[in-house]
Design an enzyme around this catalytic site. Structure first.
Site, mmCIF file in Angstrom:
data_model
loop_
_atom_site.group_PDB
_atom_site.id
_atom_site.type_symbol
_atom_site.label_atom_id
_atom_site.label_comp_id
_atom_site.label_asym_id
_atom_site.label_seq_id
_atom_site.Cartn_x
_atom_site.Cartn_y
_atom_site.Cartn_z
ATOM 1 N N GLY A 43 0.806 -1.228 0.000
ATOM 2 C CA GLY A 43 0.000 0.000 0.000
ATOM 3 C C GLY A 43 0.834 1.270 0.000
ATOM 4 C CG HIS A 265 -3.543 14.393 12.703
ATOM 5 N ND1 HIS A 265 -3.098 13.161 13.108
ATOM 6 C CD2 HIS A 265 -3.644 14.316 11.352
ATOM 7 C CE1 HIS A 265 -2.933 12.380 12.042
ATOM 8 N NE2 HIS A 265 -3.274 13.058 10.964
ATOM 9 C CE1 TYR A 402 5.569 32.231 14.209
ATOM 10 C CE2 TYR A 402 4.722 34.334 14.962
ATOM 11 C CZ TYR A 402 4.631 33.242 14.136
ATOM 12 O OH TYR A 402 3.602 33.147 13.238
ATOM 13 C CG ASP A 422 11.732 33.952 15.088
ATOM 14 O OD1 ASP A 422 11.625 32.736 15.318
ATOM 15 O OD2 ASP A 422 11.651 34.425 13.949
ATOM 16 C CB THR A 424 13.527 30.332 13.262
ATOM 17 O OG1 THR A 424 12.487 31.296 13.309
ATOM 18 C CG2 THR A 424 13.431 29.558 11.970
ATOM 19 N NE ARG A 488 -8.065 34.072 6.245
ATOM 20 C CZ ARG A 488 -7.383 33.776 7.348
ATOM 21 N NH1 ARG A 488 -6.098 33.536 7.280
ATOM 22 N NH2 ARG A 488 -7.985 33.710 8.511
ATOM 23 C CE1 TYR A 504 -4.829 36.914 10.017
ATOM 24 C CE2 TYR A 504 -6.451 38.204 8.809
ATOM 25 C CZ TYR A 504 -5.235 37.535 8.859
ATOM 26 O OH TYR A 504 -4.441 37.498 7.747
HETATM 27 C C1 BG6 Z 1 -3.143 12.165 7.536
HETATM 28 C C2 BG6 Z 1 -4.424 12.490 6.836
HETATM 29 O O1 BG6 Z 1 -3.389 11.538 8.752
HETATM 30 O O2 BG6 Z 1 -2.431 13.372 7.771
HETATM 31 C C3 BG6 Z 1 -4.175 13.231 5.550
HETATM 32 O O3 BG6 Z 1 -5.100 11.269 6.547
HETATM 33 C C4 BG6 Z 1 -3.317 14.450 5.805
HETATM 34 O O4 BG6 Z 1 -5.372 13.615 4.917
HETATM 35 C C5 BG6 Z 1 -2.079 14.055 6.594
HETATM 36 O O5 BG6 Z 1 -2.936 14.972 4.550
HETATM 37 C C6 BG6 Z 1 -1.266 15.259 6.997
HETATM 38 O O6 BG6 Z 1 -0.054 14.809 7.512
HETATM 39 P P1 BG6 Z 1 1.254 15.691 7.375
HETATM 40 O O7 BG6 Z 1 2.278 14.965 8.153
HETATM 41 O O8 BG6 Z 1 1.552 15.775 5.908
HETATM 42 O O9 BG6 Z 1 0.916 17.022 7.929
#
Ligand code: BG6
Length: 514
Positions: A43, A265, A402, A422, A424, A488, A504
């Site tokens: 895959g 996430h 930052y 900052d 970075t 955006r 903003y």
């Molecule tokens: C994945 C999602 O978990 O995370 C994707 O299924 C997304 O849709 C991706 O694009 C983003 O991951 P990264 O690491 O590229 O920010």
């Protein structure tokens, strides 16, 4: 078991092995054979992320030299073919060619069906042949569609458990598509494996700046007194992507952006930003705090959400012209490619502070960041010209932290100037090459460090928060607002941010340093 191994609230002496690791030494110094089985070896994920990460671990001598890799998938194939498939994703530097060849000599490929026990018995036989050491540890990575998880996990349990060491199993999101399906999967896995054998991967937990949240928050005193409702006006967690859904249409259309990115996430990042200090760095102490803060979050309702779907930009080039419907070759779909949701945390620290999660595809840029916006200056003596401080944790691209702050304009003037402190990474840590998230997480898997993996109760809470909303959207065919690709996202999302105490200004642009 000593404090050192288990984590001890009394002496706080837990020191995970991971703290001792460097970028060039293997922590696995026992005399075991390690077998890494990749189910779903043909895959996309295997090709783009997992094989390359395994190669980098092998190349950097971070895993045991007695490690063998087994690809397992339905498609009849060979190691040669797998290697050819992945070649665009490997970076083999001059001088590494010999090691690269050795890496592939340690690879095997077996084709079989996930619901066929005898195929797993064959796999087991192959693994046993190579386990010549007195100890043998096995890792199974399920890079598979959700529908075959249960069969694969059952057959691994029936036929492939190590008799001479430990067995660990990794599963990739999506872990279900709502609370019910996720709980079913959790229950199924729990019948086969104990929680310390199950590694639910969320690759955002392997990103440098996400891991840094713990250090930033609990390794400094400068932020702690202000990390609460008294000083913070709102928190915005953003994951913007410029790419669309092309190439993943079947998966994406049945999941949508909330299940794809927000449920995992963004909620994971939120829990690290909002949690209380863990008793120790023990994985369970950390995850206990993550779960606890999630439990204070009420279910999200549709009133606190903006949904969008991209349409093509007629003036754009190439893919930019394509709408979501064209990308998925469909005449109609209400699947959101953009979502903004406002979450509340009803605890003493955060009550009243909106946590705004914003994610989408087909937007104007690729960027993940956490923006912690502080309250207005009370009694402003600068004629209302001060703007809010903001702590920005830039996860990607270009890791940085930052703080936007007001400064006297240098020179004769007494004007205020909007500027930044900052950090970075590119300029401060010039010599450091940050490892990719999969490389870090796979190493944690070999070592047995579960902090950066999702525990079942965390997962359950994340689904609890979003399931009623997802059901509402599906049941009522809620239409997403259309937005032009490369922008955006819907204007309504900015309005929702403004309504939730995120200001903003549009007057400041951070420029990456270095
Ligand atoms: C994945 C999602 O978990 O995370 C994707 O299924 C997304 O849709 C991706 O694009 C983003 O991951 P990264 O690491 O590229 O920010």
């Amino acid at each position: 078991m000593s404090c050192k191994e288990k984590g001890c609230s009394e002496c706080k002496s837990f020191r995970p092995k991971v703290l001792e690791r460097s970028d060039s030494s293997c922590l696995l110094d026992d005399d075991a054979t390690y077998s890494f089985v990749l189910c779903g070896a043909s895959g996309d994920l295997a090709r783009k992320k997992i094989y390359p990460a395994l190669w980098r671990l092998f190349r950097d001598n971070l895993i045991h030299k007695e490690t063998f890799f087994f690809g397992f998938a339905r498609t009849p194939s060979s190691v040669r073919e797998v290697r050819d498939n992945c070649k665009d994703y490997f970076q083999v530097q001059p001088g590494e060619e010999k090691q690269f060849e050795i890496f592939w000599t340690r690879n095997y490929y077996i084709s079989g069906n996930y619901d066929n026990l005898s195929d797993f018995e064959l796999l087991n036989k192959k693994i046993c042949e190579l386990e010549t050491n007195s100890l043998a540890n096995r890792l199974f990575y399920l890079a598979l569609p959700e529908v075959v998880y249960k069969d694969a996990a059952t057959n691994i349990h029936e036929a492939c458990m190590s008799k001479k060491g430990w067995t660990r199993i990794v599963i990739e999101k999506p872990f279900g598509h709502d609370s019910h399906s996720s709980n079913m999967l959790t229950q199924h896995m729990a019948k086969l494996f104990s929680e310390d054998q199950i590694y639910r991967i969320d690759h955002y937990l392997g990103k440098e700046m996400v891991q840094n949240l713990l250090t930033l928050r609990f390794g400094n005193t400068v932020f702690s007194p202000n990390w609460c409702r008294k000083s913070i006006a709102s928190v915005l967690i953003i994951c913007k992507e410029d790419i669309g859904a092309l190439g993943r249409k079947k998966y994406f259309d049945s999941y949508g952006i909330i299940r794809d990115v927000m449920q995992n996430h963004l909620i994971q990042i939120l829990s690290l930003v909002a949690m209380e200090k863990p008793v120790t760095l023990h994985p369970d102490d950390i995850r206990d705090e993550k779960v606890k803060v999630l439990r204070f979050i009420p279910e999200v309702t549709i009133e606190d959400v903006v949904l969008g779907q991209y349409v093509g930009d007629p003036d754009g080039e190439g893919e930019m012209k394509q709408s979501y419907l064209e990308d998925i070759s469909s005449d109609s779909s209400d699947t959101p490619t953009f979502a903004l949701a406002v979450l509340k945390i009803r605890n003493e620290r955060w009550d009243g502070v909106p946590f705004i999660l914003r994610c989408g595809k087909g937007l104007n840029e690729q960027k993940t960041e956490v923006r912690i916006q502080f309250q207005d200056v009370p009694g402003d003596i600068f004629g209302g010209r001060t703007k809010r401080n903001e702590l920005v944790i830039r996860v990607q691209p270009g890791e940085a932290i930052y703080i936007k702050l007001m400064n006297k304009k240098p020179g004769q003037s007494f004007e205020v100037d909007e500027t930044e402190l900052d950090l970075t990474y590119k300029s401060r840590y010039k010599e450091v090459k940050l490892p990719d998230a999969y490389k870090r997480l796979l190493l944690d898997l070999f070592i047995g460090y579960q902090t950066h993996f999702v525990r079942s109760d965390e997962l359950q809470e994340a689904w609890r928060i979003l399931t009623p909303l997802l059901h509402y959207i599906d049941k009522n065919n809620v239409k997403p607002i259309l937005y032009k690709r490369g922008t955006r996202g819907p204007r309504e999302a900015d309005e929702m941010c403004a309504k939730n105490n995120y200001v903003y200004y549009g007057s400041y642009k951070w420029v990456a340093n270095g």
